[in-house]
Design an enzyme around this catalytic site. Structure first.
Site, short mmCIF file in Angstrom:
data_model
loop_
_atom_site.label_atom_id
_atom_site.label_comp_id
_atom_site.label_asym_id
_atom_site.label_seq_id
_atom_site.Cartn_x
_atom_site.Cartn_y
_atom_site.Cartn_z
CE1 TYR A 253 -4.02 -1.78 -0.25
CE2 TYR A 253 -3.45 -2.85 1.82
CZ TYR A 253 -4.28 -2.75 0.71
OH TYR A 253 -5.33 -3.60 0.55
CG ASN B 7 -12.51 -2.76 0.12
OD1 ASN B 7 -11.64 -3.50 0.58
ND2 ASN B 7 -12.22 -1.64 -0.54
CD GLU C 245 -0.51 -4.51 -6.27
OE1 GLU C 245 -1.35 -5.31 -6.75
OE2 GLU C 245 -0.77 -3.30 -6.06
#
Ligand code: UDP
Ligand code: MG
Length: 164
Positions: A60, A125, A139
């Site tokens: 993040y 979410n 990622e």
């Protein structure tokens, strides 16, 4: 062949998808995997993992300056459940994966999308999906060693992917 250049809609790509711990706690792993699988995408890597703080912070990293950053990293690394980390492969899977997942805020997510069907708040979410070729590449490399990502072929590929 796996796409090596960015920006070719419809090209064969790989994307990083993760069921976050809220999705695992809610028993939605098979539902989420099933949606990608039934669409025709190929699962080329999967593992259950509690990310370390450096991995969660790097994952993040683009949100480092945001007020929710520390809480988000604390949450992801809490170990209250593992994260199911995956790599999915197929035509346009980065962009289509984001459509399957739906908007970040569940109140904006379309019914029929994962977040639209199963979630109510941005803090829960349930799923992550890479938002670009660059972030997918980063990622996948962050969460997986190269030997954990397996190259394989569908025996029925011609029945799933063809132009005629
Ligand atoms: N998030 C949050 N509060 C916000 C915005 C984002 O808790 O106001 C969390 C949420 O879990 C989101 C994640 O941070 O999925 C990453 O945010 P991003 O904007 O990258 O959304 P995504 O790519 O997951 O749709
Ligand atoms: Mg994002």
């Amino acid at each position: 062949t796996i796409k090596t250049a960015a920006g070719t809609p419809g090209g064969i790509e790989r994307t990083f998808i993760a069921v976050k711990l809220d999705g695992v706690q809610r028993g939605l792993v098979s539902e989420i995997i099933g949606r990608f699988e039934r669409k025709g995408y190929k699962l080329v890597a999967i593992k259950s993992v509690v990310p370390s703080r450096p991995i969660a912070e790097a994952h993040y990293g683009d949100l480092r300056a945001r007020p929710f950053f520390k809480g988000l990293v604390d949450y992801m690394t809490s170990g209250r459940a593992p994260v199911i980390a995956m790599v999915w492969e197929g035509p346009d899977v980065i962009r289509q994966g984001r459509r399957i997942i739906g908007a970040t805020n569940p109140m904006d997510a379309q019914p029929g999308s994962i977040r639209g069907d199963f979630t109510l708040t941005v803090g829960r979410n349930i799923i992550h999906g890479s938002d670009s070729f660059e972030s997918a590449t980063f990622e996948i490399g962050l969460w997986f060693d190269p030997e954990e990502v397996y190259n394989w072929r569908f025996t029925n590929e011609e029945w799933v992917v063809s132009q005629n």
